[in-house]
Design a protein around this motif. Sequence first.
Motif, PDB file in Angstrom:
ATOM      1  N   UNK A   1       3.267  19.526 -13.015  1.00 16.35           N
ATOM      2  CA  UNK A   1       4.151  20.542 -12.441  1.00 16.35           C
ATOM      3  C   UNK A   1       3.857  20.771 -10.971  1.00 16.35           C
ATOM      4  N   UNK A   2       2.577  20.993 -10.642  1.00 18.11           N
ATOM      5  CA  UNK A   2       2.264  21.282  -9.244  1.00 18.11           C
ATOM      6  C   UNK A   2       2.442  20.034  -8.382  1.00 18.11           C
ATOM      7  N   UNK A   3       2.153  18.844  -8.941  1.00 13.21           N
ATOM      8  CA  UNK A   3       2.310  17.630  -8.135  1.00 13.21           C
ATOM      9  C   UNK A   3       3.770  17.341  -7.804  1.00 13.21           C
ATOM     10  N   UNK A   4       4.681  17.708  -8.725  1.00 16.81           N
ATOM     11  CA  UNK A   4       6.107  17.507  -8.447  1.00 16.81           C
ATOM     12  C   UNK A   4       6.512  18.323  -7.223  1.00 16.81           C
ATOM     13  N   UNK A   5       6.085  19.587  -7.195  1.00 13.43           N
ATOM     14  CA  UNK A   5       6.392  20.439  -6.042  1.00 13.43           C
ATOM     15  C   UNK A   5       5.770  19.856  -4.773  1.00 13.43           C
ATOM     16  N   UNK A   6       4.510  19.430  -4.907  1.00 13.90           N
ATOM     17  CA  UNK A   6       3.773  18.936  -3.745  1.00 13.90           C
ATOM     18  C   UNK A   6       4.442  17.702  -3.137  1.00 13.90           C
ATOM     19  N   UNK A   7       4.873  16.762  -3.986  1.00 15.14           N
ATOM     20  CA  UNK A   7       5.450  15.516  -3.459  1.00 15.14           C
ATOM     21  C   UNK A   7       6.735  15.780  -2.690  1.00 15.14           C
ATOM     22  N   UNK A   8       7.618  16.614  -3.257  1.00 14.35           N
ATOM     23  CA  UNK A   8       8.874  16.921  -2.577  1.00 14.35           C
ATOM     24  C   UNK A   8       8.579  17.629  -1.246  1.00 14.35           C
ATOM     25  N   UNK A   9       7.710  18.626  -1.300  1.00 16.51           N
ATOM     26  CA  UNK A   9       7.366  19.377  -0.086  1.00 16.51           C
ATOM     27  C   UNK A   9       6.743  18.479   0.970  1.00 16.51           C
ATOM     28  N   UNK A  10       5.815  17.609   0.546  1.00 18.42           N
ATOM     29  CA  UNK A  10       5.113  16.764   1.510  1.00 18.42           C
ATOM     30  C   UNK A  10       6.072  15.766   2.167  1.00 18.42           C
ATOM     31  N   UNK A  11       7.025  15.228   1.372  1.00 10.64           N
ATOM     32  CA  UNK A  11       7.987  14.277   1.931  1.00 10.64           C
ATOM     33  C   UNK A  11       8.826  14.964   3.014  1.00 10.64           C
ATOM     34  N   UNK A  12       9.270  16.188   2.722  1.00  9.64           N
ATOM     35  CA  UNK A  12      10.091  16.915   3.691  1.00  9.64           C
ATOM     36  C   UNK A  12       9.291  17.260   4.952  1.00  9.64           C
ATOM     37  N   UNK A  13       8.100  17.826   4.763  1.00  8.14           N
ATOM     38  CA  UNK A  13       7.319  18.335   5.894  1.00  8.14           C
ATOM     39  C   UNK A  13       6.805  17.214   6.792  1.00  8.14           C
ATOM     40  N   UNK A  14       6.301  16.122   6.164  1.00  6.15           N
ATOM     41  CA  UNK A  14       5.659  15.090   6.970  1.00  6.15           C
ATOM     42  C   UNK A  14       6.651  14.441   7.943  1.00  6.15           C
ATOM     43  N   UNK A  15       7.906  14.269   7.505  1.00  9.60           N
ATOM     44  CA  UNK A  15       8.881  13.647   8.397  1.00  9.60           C
ATOM     45  C   UNK A  15       9.148  14.478   9.631  1.00  9.60           C
ATOM     46  N   UNK A  16       9.031  15.788   9.485  1.00  7.92           N
ATOM     47  CA  UNK A  16       9.263  16.657  10.646  1.00  7.92           C
ATOM     48  C   UNK A  16       8.015  16.742  11.521  1.00  7.92           C
ATOM     49  N   UNK A  17       6.844  16.709  10.874  1.00  5.34           N
ATOM     50  CA  UNK A  17       5.605  16.931  11.636  1.00  5.34           C
ATOM     51  C   UNK A  17       5.182  15.723  12.469  1.00  5.34           C
ATOM     52  N   UNK A  18       5.794  14.539  12.244  1.00  2.00           N
ATOM     53  CA  UNK A  18       5.459  13.408  13.110  1.00  2.00           C
ATOM     54  C   UNK A  18       6.239  13.477  14.417  1.00  2.00           C
ATOM     55  N   UNK A  19       7.270  14.341  14.468  1.00  2.00           N
ATOM     56  CA  UNK A  19       8.025  14.491  15.716  1.00  2.00           C
ATOM     57  C   UNK A  19       7.249  15.366  16.698  1.00  2.00           C
ATOM     58  N   UNK A  20       7.698  15.300  17.952  1.00  2.00           N
ATOM     59  CA  UNK A  20       7.128  16.204  18.960  1.00  2.00           C
ATOM     60  C   UNK A  20       8.139  17.302  19.242  1.00  2.00           C
ATOM     61  N   UNK A  21       7.714  18.536  19.221  1.00  2.00           N
ATOM     62  CA  UNK A  21       8.644  19.621  19.547  1.00  2.00           C
ATOM     63  C   UNK A  21       7.841  20.848  19.956  1.00  2.00           C
ATOM     64  N   UNK A  22       8.537  21.792  20.549  1.00  2.00           N
ATOM     65  CA  UNK A  22       7.932  23.032  21.006  1.00  2.00           C
ATOM     66  C   UNK A  22       7.411  23.849  19.818  1.00  2.00           C
ATOM     67  N   UNK A  23       6.222  24.385  19.951  1.00  2.00           N
ATOM     68  CA  UNK A  23       5.696  25.245  18.888  1.00  2.00           C
ATOM     69  C   UNK A  23       5.116  24.464  17.716  1.00  2.00           C
ATOM     70  N   UNK A  24       4.933  23.142  17.903  1.00  2.00           N
ATOM     71  CA  UNK A  24       4.418  22.321  16.806  1.00  2.00           C
ATOM     72  C   UNK A  24       3.012  22.761  16.386  1.00  2.00           C
ATOM     73  N   UNK A  25       2.188  23.095  17.409  1.00  2.00           N
ATOM     74  CA  UNK A  25       0.791  23.418  17.121  1.00  2.00           C
ATOM     75  C   UNK A  25       0.688  24.593  16.148  1.00  2.00           C
ATOM     76  N   UNK A  26       1.429  25.644  16.441  1.00  2.00           N
ATOM     77  CA  UNK A  26       1.322  26.859  15.625  1.00  2.00           C
ATOM     78  C   UNK A  26       1.943  26.640  14.244  1.00  2.00           C
ATOM     79  N   UNK A  27       3.076  25.908  14.185  1.00  2.00           N
ATOM     80  CA  UNK A  27       3.695  25.642  12.882  1.00  2.00           C
ATOM     81  C   UNK A  27       2.786  24.778  12.015  1.00  2.00           C
ATOM     82  N   UNK A  28       2.152  23.780  12.661  1.00  4.40           N
ATOM     83  CA  UNK A  28       1.252  22.921  11.906  1.00  4.40           C
ATOM     84  C   UNK A  28       0.040  23.714  11.417  1.00  4.40           C
TER      85      UNK A  28
END
Lengths: 309, 281
Positions: free
Chosen positions: A82-109
Motif C-alpha cells: 500500500x505505501x509503496x504504491x503511493x511512493x512510486x506514483x509520488x516519486x515519479x511525479x516529483x523527480x521529473x520536476x526536481x531535475x529542472x532548474x527553477x526559482x525557489x527550487x532549494x526551499x521546495x526541495x
Amino acid sequence: MSWWRNLAESRRALAVVLIAPAVLFILLVVGVPLVWAIYLSLTDAIGGSLTGNFVGLDNFTHAWGDANFRKALQNTLVFTFGSQAIVLVGAALLSHQLVKEFRGKWILRMLVVLPWAAPVALGTLGWLWIFDSLFSVINWTAGHPIDWVLGFVGIDLVDPINPPQWLGRANLALIAVIMVHAWRVLPFAVVIFIAGLASIPTEVDDAAKIDGADGLKKMWWVTLPLQLPIALVALLFGIVFTAADFTVVFLLTGGGPFNATQMLTTWSFQIGINSGSLGEGAAISLYLFPLLAAVSIAMLWFARRAQVS
Amino acid sequence: MFRRFGAYIVLVPFAVVLGFPFLWMLITTFKQDLDLYNADTTPYIYNPLQWRFWESMTTKHIEYIFTETKYVDWILNTLAVSAVVVGITLLVSLPAGYALARLSGSWGQTAGIGIFLVYLVPPTLLFLPLSPLVARLGIGNSLLALIVIYPSFTIPFATWLLMGFFKTIPQELEDAALVDGCSRLTALVRIVFPISLPGILTVVIFGVSLCVNEFIYAFTFITSSDNRTISTGVPNELIRGDVFFWQSLMFATLLPSLVLAFLYNTFLDKFIKGFTGGAFR
C-alpha cells in the motif's frame, strides 16, 4: 620493513587486506546474530537467555496457528505494498520536476526532503499529535473550512460530534500507518529516481527531439523505459524498509487497536521481548526472510544486468 | 504553460503535504495549554487568552525541555555515539570502498553488492539475539552497546557510497603519481583521499543521520534515562503514561529535523552521485 611495501604493491593482496576489516566486522555483528536468530527460532529459549532446547520447527508452526500472527502477516503485506504504491506514483511525479532548474527550487526541495531527514521516531510523534483523538488537526480542517465549502453541495465529511478516531478504529489505523510510512519513504524514493534520471545521457534527449518525440510521447517511449530499472531499485529498497519497519507502527499504534495493526516486526517484539518467548519471537521475525531474500536476489540480478550493458 | 509552471503545479502541493507536519509542530510549540486544548477555536492561530493577547504565545515549553528534562544529554549522547561510529566506519569503509572500486577488478562489483546487501538485513531481525548477547557481554544499558552495533548498518552503507565516489576519480591521476615515484599507499593518502573529501563528508552526514534515526536497538539496549539517544529519549521521557507534553514534544522533534534537513539538502547532489556511481546505472 619491506615486506609490507611488497604487499602494498601487489594489487590482489592489497585488495584483500583493505577489504578484510569490513568483511570481518560485518560477519561479526551481522552474520553471527543472524545465524543466532535462526538457531534461537529452533529452540524454546526464553527472555534473557542465549540458548534453549532444540524444538525443531515448533515455533514456526505455533506462531502460524495464532490468528494474530496471520493478521500481522497480512498487515505487513498491505502496509508494504500500500505505501509503496503511493511512493512510486509520488516519486515519479516529483523527480521529473526536481531535475529542472527553477526559482525557489532549494526551499521546495528542502520541504520535500524533510520527512526523510527527520529522525523517524520523532517524525512519527508529530503524526501522533496530528491524529490525536480530541484535537486532530486533520479532523478540524476537514470539519470546518473544507466542510463549510462542501456544505454548499450538501456533502459533510466530518461529524463534529463524532469525528473519525484515526488511531482508534482498525481500518483507519491501518490507513494512518500506511500514510505515515509513505510520507517518510517518499523523499528517499524521489532521490533515487532523480539519480536514475540524471544517469540518462543527454544524447538520448537530443535523439528523441530529432525523431520528433516530445512531451507525453517522449515520456512514454523514451524516459519511462529508461527509468524502469532505477524505479525497480527504489521499489525493492522501499519494500525492505517498509516490511522491516518497527518504529512507525510501534510509536503510532503499538499494533493496536486490538492488534489490528500488528506487523511481523511489532508482533515478534510483543512475543519475543514482552512475552519473553525469545525462540518464537525469532521465528516470527524470520518469516520476513523469504521476502528479504527475494528482494536481494532481484537486486543482484539487476546489478548484474546493469554491469553487462 | 505547463512547461513553464509545471514544476510549481506538481511540487507545491507535495511540498505542502510533506512539510505540513513540521508546520504543525512549529505552531504547536508556542501554544498555551488553554489554547491548545480547546477544540472550539481555530487551531492554526494563537488565540488570545481573554484580553492579555501578548500572552497568547509562550516559550515556556521550550524552556521546560532544556531545564526539566535530559534533552541536552540525549543530544550529546547521540552526537558521541554518532562520532565514534562514523569514525570506525570511515576507518573500515575507506579502504574497503577504494579496494572494491579499483584494485579488485571484475569480482569487485559482486563483492561490493554483497556488502551492500548486508545493509538490507534489518535490525528487526537481529535485535532479538543481540539483546541478551549485549546483556551477557556486560555492555547492556551503555552507549558502548550502540557503538559496537551501529557500524553493522553504517559500514555496508558507507562502503557502497565510497565505492561509488572512488569510481568517479580517474585512474590516470593515481597512475601519474605512481610514475612520479609514489607508492600506492602514498598515492592513496596524498591524491585520492583529498579529492574524495566531498564524498567522505557526504558519508559522514548520512552516517550520522543513520545513527540518529536508529530506534529499535537504542530502545531495547538502553534502559536508563541518562544514556538514551534522542530518538528514544524524546518518546520515552516526554510521554508519561497518558500525559503528552505536546508542545515540548513538537519542539524536541523540530530542532533535529530542521538541522538534518538542511544538511541533507546541501549534500543531496553529492549523495546522488555516490549512490549511482557504484552500480545500477
